[in-house]
Each structure stands twice: as C-alpha cells, then as structure tokens.
Enzyme design. Structure first.
Site, PDB file in Angstrom:
ATOM      1  N   TYR A   1       0.779  -1.178  -0.098  1.00  0.00           N
ATOM      2  CA  TYR A   1      -0.077  -0.041  -0.148  1.00  0.00           C
ATOM      3  C   TYR A   1       0.890   1.069   0.122  1.00  0.00           C
ATOM      4  CZ  TYR A   1      -4.281  -2.531   0.255  1.00  0.00           C
ATOM      5  OH  TYR A   1      -5.453  -3.340  -0.353  1.00  0.00           O
TER       6      TYR A   1
ATOM      7  N   HIS B   1     -14.482   3.015  -0.686  1.00  0.00           N
ATOM      8  CA  HIS B   1     -13.536   2.019  -0.509  1.00  0.00           C
ATOM      9  C   HIS B   1     -12.556   2.687   0.559  1.00  0.00           C
ATOM     10  CE1 HIS B   1     -15.015  -1.103  -3.410  1.00  0.00           C
ATOM     11  NE2 HIS B   1     -15.660  -1.046  -2.580  1.00  0.00           N
TER      12      HIS B   1
HETATM   13  C1  BJW Z   1     -11.169   1.184 -17.933  1.00  0.00           C
HETATM   14  C2  BJW Z   1     -10.021   1.799 -18.746  1.00  0.00           C
HETATM   15  C3  BJW Z   1     -10.192   3.126 -19.258  1.00  0.00           C
HETATM   16  C4  BJW Z   1      -9.560   0.024 -17.899  1.00  0.00           C
HETATM   17  N1  BJW Z   1     -11.324   3.737 -19.173  1.00  0.00           N
HETATM   18  N2  BJW Z   1     -12.369   1.928 -18.106  1.00  0.00           N
HETATM   19  C5  BJW Z   1     -22.830  -9.822  -3.114  1.00  0.00           C
HETATM   20  C6  BJW Z   1     -22.383 -11.069  -3.971  1.00  0.00           C
HETATM   21  C7  BJW Z   1     -21.037 -11.544  -3.915  1.00  0.00           C
HETATM   22  C8  BJW Z   1     -20.009 -11.176  -3.166  1.00  0.00           C
HETATM   23  C9  BJW Z   1     -20.212 -10.183  -2.125  1.00  0.00           C
HETATM   24  C10 BJW Z   1     -21.368  -9.642  -2.070  1.00  0.00           C
HETATM   25  N3  BJW Z   1     -21.599  -8.761  -1.115  1.00  0.00           N
HETATM   26  C11 BJW Z   1     -20.295  -8.498  -0.549  1.00  0.00           C
HETATM   27  C12 BJW Z   1     -19.509  -9.554  -1.164  1.00  0.00           C
HETATM   28  C13 BJW Z   1     -18.125  -9.961  -1.019  1.00  0.00           C
HETATM   29  C14 BJW Z   1     -16.970  -9.305  -1.594  1.00  0.00           C
HETATM   30  C15 BJW Z   1     -17.115  -9.007  -2.976  1.00  0.00           C
HETATM   31  O1  BJW Z   1     -17.786  -8.368  -3.686  1.00  0.00           O
HETATM   32  N4  BJW Z   1     -16.704  -9.837  -3.574  1.00  0.00           N
HETATM   33  C16 BJW Z   1     -16.673 -10.208  -4.945  1.00  0.00           C
HETATM   34  C17 BJW Z   1     -15.315  -9.984  -5.566  1.00  0.00           C
HETATM   35  C18 BJW Z   1     -17.199 -11.538  -5.433  1.00  0.00           C
HETATM   36  N5  BJW Z   1     -17.416  -7.630  -0.957  1.00  0.00           N
HETATM   37  C19 BJW Z   1     -16.953  -7.414   0.255  1.00  0.00           C
HETATM   38  O2  BJW Z   1     -16.105  -8.056   0.968  1.00  0.00           O
HETATM   39  C20 BJW Z   1     -16.992  -5.693   0.735  1.00  0.00           C
HETATM   40  N6  BJW Z   1     -17.575  -5.748   1.956  1.00  0.00           N
HETATM   41  C21 BJW Z   1     -18.781  -6.189   2.372  1.00  0.00           C
HETATM   42  O3  BJW Z   1     -19.538  -6.364   1.611  1.00  0.00           O
HETATM   43  O4  BJW Z   1     -19.001  -6.304   3.682  1.00  0.00           O
HETATM   44  C22 BJW Z   1     -20.122  -6.778   4.236  1.00  0.00           C
HETATM   45  C23 BJW Z   1     -20.220  -6.447   5.885  1.00  0.00           C
HETATM   46  C24 BJW Z   1     -21.155  -6.058   6.237  1.00  0.00           C
HETATM   47  C25 BJW Z   1     -21.222  -5.846   7.591  1.00  0.00           C
HETATM   48  C26 BJW Z   1     -20.026  -6.235   8.526  1.00  0.00           C
HETATM   49  C27 BJW Z   1     -18.915  -6.701   7.704  1.00  0.00           C
HETATM   50  C28 BJW Z   1     -19.084  -6.843   6.467  1.00  0.00           C
HETATM   51  C29 BJW Z   1     -15.913  -4.860   0.664  1.00  0.00           C
HETATM   52  C30 BJW Z   1     -15.469  -4.624  -0.789  1.00  0.00           C
HETATM   53  C31 BJW Z   1     -14.003  -3.864  -0.536  1.00  0.00           C
HETATM   54  C32 BJW Z   1     -13.339  -3.659  -1.825  1.00  0.00           C
HETATM   55  N7  BJW Z   1     -12.191  -3.311  -1.714  1.00  0.00           N
HETATM   56  C33 BJW Z   1     -11.087  -3.150  -2.882  1.00  0.00           C
HETATM   57  C34 BJW Z   1      -9.872  -2.722  -2.208  1.00  0.00           C
HETATM   58  C35 BJW Z   1      -9.441  -1.336  -1.878  1.00  0.00           C
HETATM   59  C36 BJW Z   1      -8.034  -1.147  -1.496  1.00  0.00           C
HETATM   60  C37 BJW Z   1      -7.106  -1.382  -2.524  1.00  0.00           C
HETATM   61  O5  BJW Z   1      -7.271  -0.502  -3.601  1.00  0.00           O
HETATM   62  O6  BJW Z   1      -6.377  -2.179  -2.599  1.00  0.00           O
HETATM   63  O7  BJW Z   1     -11.666  -2.086  -3.768  1.00  0.00           O
HETATM   64  S1  BJW Z   1     -11.055  -4.484  -4.079  1.00  0.00           S
HETATM   65  C38 BJW Z   1     -10.935  -3.519  -5.420  1.00  0.00           C
HETATM   66  O8  BJW Z   1     -12.206  -3.753  -6.162  1.00  0.00           O
HETATM   67  C39 BJW Z   1     -11.079  -2.079  -4.739  1.00  0.00           C
HETATM   68  C40 BJW Z   1     -11.909  -1.699  -6.037  1.00  0.00           C
HETATM   69  O9  BJW Z   1     -12.345  -0.251  -5.491  1.00  0.00           O
HETATM   70  C41 BJW Z   1     -12.903  -2.691  -6.330  1.00  0.00           C
HETATM   71  C42 BJW Z   1     -13.445  -2.276  -7.565  1.00  0.00           C
HETATM   72  O10 BJW Z   1     -12.508  -2.616  -8.563  1.00  0.00           O
HETATM   73  P1  BJW Z   1     -12.905  -1.721  -9.805  1.00  0.00           P
HETATM   74  O11 BJW Z   1     -12.880  -0.379  -9.445  1.00  0.00           O
HETATM   75  O12 BJW Z   1     -14.104  -2.037 -10.650  1.00  0.00           O
HETATM   76  O13 BJW Z   1     -11.281  -1.993 -10.682  1.00  0.00           O
HETATM   77  P2  BJW Z   1     -11.023  -3.322 -11.679  1.00  0.00           P
HETATM   78  O14 BJW Z   1      -9.500  -3.354 -11.750  1.00  0.00           O
HETATM   79  O15 BJW Z   1     -11.772  -4.639 -11.012  1.00  0.00           O
HETATM   80  O16 BJW Z   1     -11.633  -2.895 -12.810  1.00  0.00           O
HETATM   81  C43 BJW Z   1     -11.121  -1.905 -13.655  1.00  0.00           C
HETATM   82  C44 BJW Z   1     -12.015  -1.605 -15.041  1.00  0.00           C
HETATM   83  O17 BJW Z   1     -11.675  -0.589 -15.402  1.00  0.00           O
HETATM   84  C45 BJW Z   1     -12.164  -2.970 -15.794  1.00  0.00           C
HETATM   85  O18 BJW Z   1     -13.509  -3.209 -16.174  1.00  0.00           O
HETATM   86  C46 BJW Z   1     -11.491  -2.354 -17.076  1.00  0.00           C
HETATM   87  O19 BJW Z   1     -12.064  -2.953 -18.293  1.00  0.00           O
HETATM   88  C47 BJW Z   1     -11.755  -0.874 -16.918  1.00  0.00           C
HETATM   89  N8  BJW Z   1     -10.624   0.178 -17.516  1.00  0.00           N
HETATM   90  N9  BJW Z   1      -8.903   0.837 -18.501  1.00  0.00           N
HETATM   91  C48 BJW Z   1     -12.510   2.968 -18.589  1.00  0.00           C
HETATM   92  N10 BJW Z   1      -9.067   3.657 -19.811  1.00  0.00           N
END
Ligand code: BJW
Ligand code: ZN
Length: 252
Positions: A69, A125
């Site tokens: 990080y 996040h």
């Molecule tokens: C372009 C481009 C260009 C390229 N122009 N585009 C329901 C269903 C299933 C699972 C779950 C659910 N609810 C909860 C879950 C579990 C889990 C989850 O979702 N898991 C899935 C992976 C299956 N969620 C959680 O655990 C969340 N917490 C939670 O629900 O808690 C419940 C709770 C309640 C009460 C008490 C306790 C708990 C927390 C989620 C936290 C996510 N954190 C992260 C890390 C942050 C820190 C870090 O950066 O290291 O956040 S994970 C990561 O993914 C990060 C991002 O913000 C997030 C989303 O990713 P993003 O932004 O979409 O990026 P990418 O890389 O995936 O995609 C990039 C995109 O850009 C691509 O599509 C490219 O094509 C595109 N792109 N160039 C435009 N030029």
C-alpha cells in the site's frame, strides 16, 4: 475523431434532474494508476490482489501488506487527473449550475477526482492517503515520502494500516447510505471504468436501474452490466467522457 452519440443520451446529460456517477479504477488508468486487478507488477507479480486486500493478509503479514500500500501511495503521488476526471468535474459544475443534483460515488482510493475539482465525492472504499491505528483508531493523513518502517507504528505503539476497505470489511455506513440514496433518486446513472464485480458497489447500478434511472456504461471491456445498460460505450473514459461532454454542451 468524435463518435456520434445517441441524441437521448446527450439530452439526458443536459436535462437530468439528478445525475449519479459510480467510478472504478478504469477512470484512473489513463493517469498511470494501475487498475486494481492489474496493480501487481514487477516484484509483486506473484501475489493475487484479492489475497492482499484482506484483513487476514494484514494480520498474517503486516510488513508485506503495508509495503504494497505504501508503494501504491507513493506511485499515486506522482499521478495527475486525466481528461476523464476533469470531464466529470465539469458535468458536476454544469449540472449544479442549472439547478440539478449531482452525486459522484467512487470506489477509487487515489483521490484524483478531488484533485480534478470534483466536490462532495463519496468514497466507498476509503483512501490510500489516510492510515489508521489498529489499536486506538487514530487517523493520520500521510502525504510525505515513503515510510521508513513496515508497518509503521502509531504513537500508542499500535500498527498503522491503510484507511481502505478490504474484502470482508463493512463499507463506511454513511457513505454507502448516501450512495444508495443517490442511486435510487437519480434519473441518470453513469457507471464508468469499473469491472462491476465487487459488492455492494456493483449493486448500485441495478438499484438505480430498478428505481427507473437510465444507465450509461463506459468501459473498454464488456461488464456484467453492459447488456442491461441503456447505453453502453466501449472505450477509454479519458477519451469518451470529454467527447460526450463536448457533444452534449457545444452542439445545442
Ligand atoms: C477502463 C480503462 C479506461 C481499464 N477507461 N475503463 C454480494 C455478492 C457476491 C459477493 C459479495 C456480495 N456482497 C459482498 C460480497 C463480498 C465482497 C465481494 O464483492 N466479492 C466479490 C469479488 C465476489 N465484498 C466485500 O467484501 C465488501 N464488504 C462487504 O460487503 O462487507 C459486508 C459486511 C457487512 C457488515 C459487516 C462486515 C462486512 C468490501 C469490498 C471492498 C473492496 N475493496 C477493494 C480494495 C480497496 C483497497 C485497494 O485498492 O487495495 O476495492 S477490492 C477492489 O475492487 C478495490 C476496487 O475499488 C474494487 C472495484 O474494482 P474496480 O474499480 O472495478 O477495478 P477493476 O480493476 O476490477 O476493474 C477496472 C475496470 O476498468 C475494468 O473493467 C477495465 O476494463 C476498466 N478500464 N482501462 C475506462 N481507460
Ligand atoms: Zn494508536
């Protein structure tokens, strides 16, 4: 070359009562910030980002996770907002100036939207810039050079962790509530540069659509929501968003 946009989309941008926008890592890609799923290169290539972004990983190996990080923090410090960030800040100003409402919800932890001039950004996040003591919860803004120790320690002796939301952790309640309210109140929802696989953020798109909003998806790749969006534009947000704005606001 400017692509032709659907006249209804241009009209919606000019006249929507409430525009809500959800952004993901793709919006910052053209600023040189690697997307979450591409964030592990070089020495980090053997790790899975979904394995490092967990409280269990930090418990198991705080040095490794803090280093990852801190490197990302220092690398983002060298990045500047791109034309996509700037375009979103402009739509916000234009929408507010004509009496509309505008909500920018981001999953990004880099604060480049704020650097581009967006205001009241909802950070789902957290951010790389604020670190928090795991014992006393004291938060510190970290804008300086790379840490000299990994993990670094709070004055109380506790370990400092990045103020981001890891998998399995609850999102900041107020931020999520505000985001859900905007998703269900808006009449135009823009989903920009997100893979739409991480919940609950990805669920906002469906919430908006079920509540009657029209949805625009901008991404070079298909996403799980592309097929259901009212408009789906394939391409980089740093190119598409400025073109879209210029088509909507200069061709009136
Ligand atoms: C372009 C481009 C260009 C390229 N122009 N585009 C329901 C269903 C299933 C699972 C779950 C659910 N609810 C909860 C879950 C579990 C889990 C989850 O979702 N898991 C899935 C992976 C299956 N969620 C959680 O655990 C969340 N917490 C939670 O629900 O808690 C419940 C709770 C309640 C009460 C008490 C306790 C708990 C927390 C989620 C936290 C996510 N954190 C992260 C890390 C942050 C820190 C870090 O950066 O290291 O956040 S994970 C990561 O993914 C990060 C991002 O913000 C997030 C989303 O990713 P993003 O932004 O979409 O990026 P990418 O890389 O995936 O995609 C990039 C995109 O850009 C691509 O599509 C490219 O094509 C595109 N792109 N160039 C435009 N030029
Ligand atoms: Zn402390």
């Amino acid at each position: 070359m400017t692509q032709p946009f659907d006249a209804d989309l241009l009209d919606a941008l000019r006249s929507a009562h409430h525009i809500a926008v959800l952004t993901g890592a793709g919006v910052s890609a053209e600023s040189g910030v690697p997307t979450f799923r591409d964030a592990l290169t070089g020495l980090w290539a053997r790790y899975d980002p979904a394995q490092l972004a967990t409280p269990e990983a930090f418990e198991r190996d705080p040095e490794l996770v803090a280093r990852w990080y801190d490197e990302r923090r220092c690398s983002v410090a060298r990045c500047v907002p791109n034309a996509g960030h700037v375009a979103l800040a402009q739509v916000q100003r234009q929408t507010i100036d004509r009496g509309g409402a505008f909500t920018l919800i981001t999953q990004n932890v880099d604060r480049l939207h704020q650097a581009a001039g967006s205001i009241d950004v909802i950070e789902l996040h957290g951010t790389l810039w604020v670190w928090r003591c795991i014992d006393c919860d004291m938060e510190t803004e970290e804008r300086g050079p790379a840490f000299s120790a990994f993990p670094s320690h709070c004055s109380c002796g506790g370990l400092k962790r990045p103020g981001v939301v890891w998998f399995g952790e609850e999102l900041p309640r107020h931020a999520l509530l505000q985001a859900q309210r905007a998703a269900t109140a808006c009449d135009l929802f823009l989903s920009i540069g997100t893979s739409s696989v991480v919940y609950p953020a990805a669920g906002l798109i469906d919430q908006a659509s079920r509540a009657g909003a029209r949805v625009l998806d901008v991404n070079p790749q298909e996403t799980p929501y592309s097929g259901r969006a009212t408009w789906s534009l394939r391409g980089a947000s740093g190119e598409i968003l400025p073109q879209l704005l210029s088509a909507a606001f200069t061709a009136e």
